[in-house]
Design an enzyme around this catalytic site. Structure first.
Site, PDB file in Angstrom:
ATOM      1  N   GLU A 166       0.804  -1.226   0.000  1.00 60.72           N
ATOM      2  CA  GLU A 166       0.000   0.000   0.000  1.00 60.72           C
ATOM      3  C   GLU A 166       0.841   1.282   0.000  1.00 60.72           C
ATOM      4  OE1 GLU A 166      -3.279   0.001   2.700  1.00 60.72           O
ATOM      5  OE2 GLU A 166      -4.205  -1.581   1.545  1.00 60.72           O
ATOM      6  N   GLU A 352      -5.305  -8.451   0.352  1.00 56.16           N
ATOM      7  CA  GLU A 352      -6.056  -8.141   1.580  1.00 56.16           C
ATOM      8  C   GLU A 352      -7.515  -7.856   1.257  1.00 56.16           C
ATOM      9  OE1 GLU A 352      -4.487  -4.995   4.074  1.00 56.16           O
ATOM     10  OE2 GLU A 352      -2.444  -5.640   3.622  1.00 56.16           O
TER      11      GLU A 352
HETATM   12  N1  LIG Z   1      -6.747   3.809  -1.889  1.00 56.40           N
HETATM   13  N2  LIG Z   1      -7.017   3.923  -0.811  1.00 56.40           N
HETATM   14  N3  LIG Z   1      -7.291   3.887   0.215  1.00 56.40           N
HETATM   15  C1  LIG Z   1      -7.414   4.300   1.507  1.00 56.40           C
HETATM   16  C2  LIG Z   1      -8.083   3.208   2.315  1.00 56.40           C
HETATM   17  C3  LIG Z   1      -7.059   2.552   3.170  1.00 56.40           C
HETATM   18  C4  LIG Z   1      -7.740   1.562   4.039  1.00 56.40           C
HETATM   19  N4  LIG Z   1      -6.759   0.861   4.925  1.00 56.40           N
HETATM   20  C5  LIG Z   1      -5.987  -0.048   4.435  1.00 56.40           C
HETATM   21  O1  LIG Z   1      -5.955  -0.311   3.277  1.00 56.40           O
HETATM   22  C6  LIG Z   1      -5.187  -0.864   5.437  1.00 56.40           C
HETATM   23  C7  LIG Z   1      -4.463  -2.004   4.987  1.00 56.40           C
HETATM   24  C8  LIG Z   1      -3.093  -2.309   5.598  1.00 56.40           C
HETATM   25  O2  LIG Z   1      -2.286  -3.018   4.671  1.00 56.40           O
HETATM   26  C9  LIG Z   1      -3.210  -3.158   6.875  1.00 56.40           C
HETATM   27  O3  LIG Z   1      -1.963  -3.128   7.544  1.00 56.40           O
HETATM   28  C10 LIG Z   1      -4.340  -2.622   7.749  1.00 56.40           C
HETATM   29  O4  LIG Z   1      -4.352  -3.301   8.993  1.00 56.40           O
HETATM   30  C11 LIG Z   1      -5.650  -2.871   6.994  1.00 56.40           C
HETATM   31  C12 LIG Z   1      -6.888  -2.483   7.829  1.00 56.40           C
HETATM   32  O5  LIG Z   1      -6.938  -1.088   7.992  1.00 56.40           O
HETATM   33  C13 LIG Z   1      -5.667  -2.162   5.676  1.00 56.40           C
END
Ligand SMILES: N=[N+]=NCCCCNC(=O)[C@@H]1[C@H]2[C@H](O)[C@@H](O)[C@H](O)[C@@H](CO)[C@@H]12
Length: 446
Positions: A166, A352
């Site tokens: 990400e 994910e």
């Molecule tokens: N484009 N865009 N978007 C913004 C939205 C972002 C939302 N949060 C994530 O994607 C994080 C990802 C992370 O790898 C993990 O380490 C986190 O624990 C999860 C849960 O939160 C998800």
């Protein structure tokens, strides 16, 4: 293929990340990460929570792998903590840190579980942040040296590698919104971080090819939210497209596959891109073996001149998860189909997908019907994507265990396995039992 069954050999896994589950951040010679420092800085995380203990996975990894085996997982995505390997980010190597990941990989292989390794899931060595971190162009070399060292040490047993997790969230939540480490609020810095992550990613892919890892594959994992226009007006449509190009896979896949940033970014955000960024585009355009897609939610975008890139998100009024994210399974299909249409990747993995709900232990069990419903609806859309030409090869649920949810600390639970943080006891939730049946039947209908 029957309309409810996934392809034969479809990969079923679960995902985690080092700082979120391991604990013992400074054990055995490891150096501090930026998340160690950020979470230990008062006010940055819910309740002052840190990753000091987390799920104690550093000590309980064998028990957790036995859990994965019980669940029937055939793959497991985890990340390596860079500062366990290079306590100062570069130079001195910490053998005990390498040894932990050697033991982890060997235990997974003994359990017939395929390791999927994320090289970077946000826990940068703090010593490198002192040199500017991801805003310093030299990080592309520091990161590639770290990655190449891991290829040499684990590449005989680890065949599936993800360079970055990400990069959008790390760049903007960490360097523009200030809600993640290193807690910066600088839009110019954020776009430099985007660009330097792409440089680091592509140099690492090149180094991976030179290591010639037998049957090795390398890709990148990107965050996505499905952005639809709030109305049919041209302004809202334009704002939704820009939000998509900025926050979703195009910001990274356009440079990687096409050698240029998305048109909307060049048109409306070029002032924030680093000076002479064009000189790096040829090198960034380096073939990858798969695209990792993370998906949680979708939203509507409304034109708004006061917002960055002229759009603000508005709600649809759909049910929400504990994170306040609206549940929009159709958006999962749109994102998967969009990646295939725009870049035609050889392989796609959902690296994910999952949800946080207010899980409670009742009679030693966790009856999380809401999470089963969320997962089922999203798996239906994943299968629909495969049936419509998406080269989807596997799915990793986020997450195996309840864990440290960044600035939310331990207040949000995403696991299919419940963790009692007082006792470190694990309880397989009903969603974990359900997921185990999905794997056994290769279908969400049974
Ligand atoms: N484009 N865009 N978007 C913004 C939205 C972002 C939302 N949060 C994530 O994607 C994080 C990802 C992370 O790898 C993990 O380490 C986190 O624990 C999860 C849960 O939160 C998800």
């Amino acid at each position: 293929m029957s309309e409810k069954v996934f392809p034969k050999d479809f990969m079923w896994g679960a995902a985690t990340a080092s700082y979120q589950i391991e604990g013992s951040p400074l054990a055995d010679g490891a150096g501090p990460s930026i998340w160690h420092k950020f979470s230990h800085t008062p006010g940055n995380t819910y309740n002052g929570d840190t990753g000091d203990v987390a799920d104690d996975h550093y000590n309980k990894y064998k028990e957790d792998i036995a859990l994965m085996k019980d669940l029937g997982l055939n793959a497991y995505r985890f990340s390596i903590s860079w500062p366990r390997i290079f306590p100062y980010g570069k130079g001195k190597i910490n053998e005990k840190g390498v040894d932990f990941y050697n033991r982890l990989v060997d235990e997974l292989l003994k359990a017939d579980i395929t390791p999927f390794v994320t090289l970077y899931h946000w826990d940068l060595p703090a010593a490198l942040q002192d040199l500017g971190g991801w805003t310093n162009r030299d990080i592309a070399y520091w990161y590639t040296d770290y990655a190449d060292y891991m290829f040499q040490r684990l590449g005989d047993r680890v065949k599936n590698w993800i360079t970055l997790n990400e990069p959008w969230v790390m760049a903007f939540v960490g360097h523009f919104m200030g809600e993640h480490a290193p807690g910066m609020k600088d839009l110019y810095a954020s776009f430099s971080v985007v660009h330097n992550q792409l440089r680091a990613h592509s140099k690492t892919v090149k180094a991976f090819r030179e290591e010639n890892i037998k049957e090795g594959k390398i890709g990148i994992t990107l965050s996505n939210s499905s952005h639809d226009p709030a109305t049919n007006s041209q302004e809202d449509k334009d704002a939704a497209r820009l939000a998509h190009e900025w926050t979703n896979y195009p910001l990274f896949l356009n440079p990687i596959y096409k050698g240029e940033y998305p048109s909307g970014i060049k048109e409306y955000a070029s002032e924030f891109l680093p000076h002479n960024y064009e000189n790096d585009l040829e090198e960034i355009k380096e073939k990858i073996d798969f695209v990792g897609i993370n998906y949680y939610s979708g939203d509507l975008v409304k034109a708004d001149t006061k917002s960055f890139l002229g759009g603000k998100t508005v709600e649809r009024g759909l049910p929400k998860t504990e994170m306040g994210w609206e549940i929009y399974p159709e958006g999962f299909y749109k994102i998967l189909k969009g990646v295939q249409n725009e870049y035609n990747p050889k392989e796609v993995y959902v690296t994910e997908n999952g949800a946080a709900f207010d899980d409670k232990v009742v009679n030693q069990g966790v009856h999380d019907e809401d999470r089963i419903d969320y997962l089922k609806k999203h798996l239906e859309q994943a299968l629909r994507a495969i049936q419509n030409g998406v080269t989807l090869k596997g799915y990793f649920v986020w997450s195996l265990l309840d864990n440290f949810e960044w600035a939310w600390g331990y207040s949000k639970r995403f696991g299919i396995v419940y963790v009692d943080y007082k006792t470190q006891k694990r309880i397989i939730k009903d969603s974990g039992k359900w997921y185990s049946q999905v794997i056994k039947n290769n279908s969400f209908e049974f």
